[in-house]
Design a protein around this motif. Structure first.
Motif, mmCIF file in Angstrom:
data_model
loop_
_atom_site.group_PDB
_atom_site.id
_atom_site.type_symbol
_atom_site.label_atom_id
_atom_site.label_comp_id
_atom_site.label_asym_id
_atom_site.label_seq_id
_atom_site.Cartn_x
_atom_site.Cartn_y
_atom_site.Cartn_z
ATOM 1 N N ALA A 134 15.687 24.755 43.218
ATOM 2 C CA ALA A 134 14.762 26.209 43.702
ATOM 3 C C ALA A 134 13.340 25.752 43.853
ATOM 4 C CB ALA A 134 14.883 27.075 42.307
ATOM 5 N N LEU A 135 12.946 24.486 43.901
ATOM 6 C CA LEU A 135 11.555 24.306 43.771
ATOM 7 C C LEU A 135 11.203 24.184 45.441
ATOM 8 C CD1 LEU A 135 11.082 21.037 41.388
ATOM 9 C CD2 LEU A 135 10.262 23.346 41.269
ATOM 10 N N GLY A 136 12.091 23.690 46.182
ATOM 11 C CA GLY A 136 11.555 23.648 47.806
ATOM 12 C C GLY A 136 10.886 22.478 47.999
ATOM 13 N N ALA A 137 9.922 22.494 48.815
ATOM 14 C CA ALA A 137 8.945 21.265 49.271
ATOM 15 C C ALA A 137 8.346 20.914 48.083
ATOM 16 C CB ALA A 137 8.131 21.519 50.396
ATOM 17 N N ARG A 138 8.250 19.433 47.839
ATOM 18 C CA ARG A 138 7.598 18.875 46.636
ATOM 19 C C ARG A 138 6.346 17.830 47.208
ATOM 20 N NH1 ARG A 138 13.121 16.402 44.195
ATOM 21 N NH2 ARG A 138 14.313 18.455 43.867
ATOM 22 N N PRO A 139 5.247 18.184 46.261
ATOM 23 C CA PRO A 139 4.158 17.298 46.993
ATOM 24 C C PRO A 139 4.371 15.964 46.282
ATOM 25 C CG PRO A 139 3.274 18.719 45.100
ATOM 26 C CD PRO A 139 4.693 19.156 45.511
ATOM 27 N N ALA A 140 5.126 15.424 45.277
ATOM 28 C CA ALA A 140 5.328 14.411 44.601
ATOM 29 C C ALA A 140 6.800 14.221 44.200
ATOM 30 C CB ALA A 140 4.301 14.263 43.405
ATOM 31 N N PRO A 141 7.424 12.975 44.452
ATOM 32 C CA PRO A 141 8.507 12.659 44.031
ATOM 33 C C PRO A 141 9.327 13.143 42.578
ATOM 34 C CG PRO A 141 7.594 10.777 45.355
ATOM 35 C CD PRO A 141 6.533 11.659 44.992
ATOM 36 N N VAL A 142 10.097 13.540 42.509
ATOM 37 C CA VAL A 142 10.516 13.730 40.972
ATOM 38 C C VAL A 142 11.750 12.986 40.868
ATOM 39 C CG1 VAL A 142 11.313 15.879 39.629
ATOM 40 C CG2 VAL A 142 9.708 16.155 41.354
ATOM 41 N N TRP A 143 11.905 12.329 39.700
ATOM 42 C CA TRP A 143 13.033 11.340 39.213
ATOM 43 C C TRP A 143 13.636 12.181 38.215
ATOM 44 C CZ3 TRP A 143 10.005 6.082 38.553
ATOM 45 C CH2 TRP A 143 9.285 5.588 39.649
ATOM 46 N N VAL A 144 14.707 12.053 37.847
ATOM 47 C CA VAL A 144 15.680 12.165 36.864
ATOM 48 C C VAL A 144 16.156 11.247 36.071
ATOM 49 C CG1 VAL A 144 17.868 13.555 36.316
ATOM 50 C CG2 VAL A 144 16.535 14.367 38.218
ATOM 51 N N ASN A 145 15.735 11.486 34.612
ATOM 52 C CA ASN A 145 16.063 10.475 33.553
ATOM 53 C C ASN A 145 17.446 10.923 33.097
ATOM 54 O OD1 ASN A 145 16.188 9.186 30.755
ATOM 55 N ND2 ASN A 145 14.288 8.559 31.327
#
Length: 361
Positions: A134-145
């Motif tokens: 639901a976030l849409g465009a992200r200004p920074a990469p999001v990693w998943v642990n």
């Protein structure tokens, strides 16, 4: 304001209650229209010497948020508004789980440290997928642990990691294989070279299998503990890299209690914060020497100042992460780290952060 007003109020609360209150406020802030984007214009580093492209992704800063603070990805917009170059959410497991019994999070103020035995409490991969989607465009990469459920036996652990990849690949900018938390029984046994190599290969096979559906192949990094014997650490680094890991995160929390003064040192769990600074830096240096810089290293553990981050980079880290320092220093820490890093790089004649990686020998 944080140190003089907000922090004293938060530190009067139970540590986990304060954590939930903070995440709740960050969640609410994330929902304010346009605020995160406007705030990031002020907090994001303006220095091009901090910008990097890694794994085909842009990083505006080498300073990221470590896993554990936003386990369920509820406050990603607010955290990006602080100026982070990337974020790590989780640890997430296939099924929701409550974690260990409370109390399970403890402050050690005079040591600048935290002890936690949370036990991978999280809402599960389906919930995280909905939030990140639901976030849409992200200004920074999001990693998943990613991790395994407590009830999953080690011999079946690879299936849990693969399930997380299959469920989250379309919304993850990277995966971090967590085999180093001390708070899930038996998990650290997966750091053994043979088991770790096999696990990384399984995760990479799932990433490749999902590529057709998601049209992306996020990098897979491995997070290691600081408590391994030097020979075992070397073997685990070699196993992860040989199996195809795109990077290493060094390090997780420690079981050591050396040099602590606060009574909470007697609590079981993983220790984070200032007591890890030297040990984590040494491990980054060792891993960088061993790998010859072939894969990026993310330095985490006891980074409280720009000098700490700079030392980690010069030891061999391409990126850095913070968690405990954010609790003790407040949200202004991120901007201080970014501006301080740019100043230190310029002082020493570097024109770009990548030039400083590994220069401490």
């Amino acid at each position: 304001m944080y140190r003089s007003l907000i922090k004293p109020l938060l530190f009067r609360l139970d540590a986990e209650d304060a954590h939930h209150l903070t995440i709740g406020l960050m969640d609410a802030a994330s929902r304010v229209p346009a605020w995160p984007a406007l705030a990031r214009r002020v907090t994001a580093p303006a220095s091009p010497m901090l910008e990097q492209t890694l794994w085909g992704q842009p990083f505006t800063s080498p300073v990221g948020l470590a896993a554990g603070l936003d386990k369920n990805g509820v406050a990603v917009p607010a955290f990006t508004a602080l100026g982070f170059g990337f974020l790590e959410v989780g640890t997430v497991t296939p099924l929701p789980q409550p974690g260990n019994d409370r109390p399970r999070l403890f402050r050690l103020p005079q040591d600048g440290a935290l002890i936690n035995r949370m036990g991978f409490n999280n809402a599960g991969m389906t919930d995280l997928h909905a939030r990140l989607g639901a976030l849409g465009a992200r200004p920074a990469p999001v990693w998943v642990n990613i991790g395994k459920n407590k009830v999953t036996a080690n011999e079946d652990a690879a299936q849990d990691y693969r399930r997380c990849v299959a469920a989250l690949q379309d919304v993850a900018d990277g995966f971090v294989v967590n085999v180093s938390s001390p708070n899930t029984p038996g998990l650290r046994a997966l750091q053994g070279a043979d088991d770790l190599g096999a696990l990384v290969r399984e995760v990479l096979q799932e990433v490749e299998a999902q590529r057709v559906r998601t049209l992306k192949a996020p990098p897979v990094l491995v997070k290691l503990a600081p408590d391994l014997h030097p020979a075992d650490f070397e073997a685990s680094v070699d196993a992860a890299v040989t199996a195809g890991a795109a990077g290493l995160i060094i390090s997780n929390t420690t079981l050591s209690r050396d040099g602590l003064t606060h009574p909470n040192q007697r609590e079981t769990g993983g220790l984070s914060g200032r007591p890890l600074t030297r040990r984590a830096t040494e491990l980054v240096r060792a891993a960088y020497r061993q790998t010859g810089g072939r894969v990026p290293i993310v330095g985490v553990g006891g980074i409280f100042s720009a000098q700490d981050a700079y030392d980690r980079i010069r030891a061999g880290a391409t990126l850095t992460e913070v968690y405990s320092a954010l609790i003790f220093e407040g949200p202004g820490l991120v901007r201080d780290l970014n501006t301080g890093l740019a100043r230190l790089l310029a002082r020493d004649g570097f024109t770009h952060v990548r030039e400083a990686v590994g220069t401490a020998g």
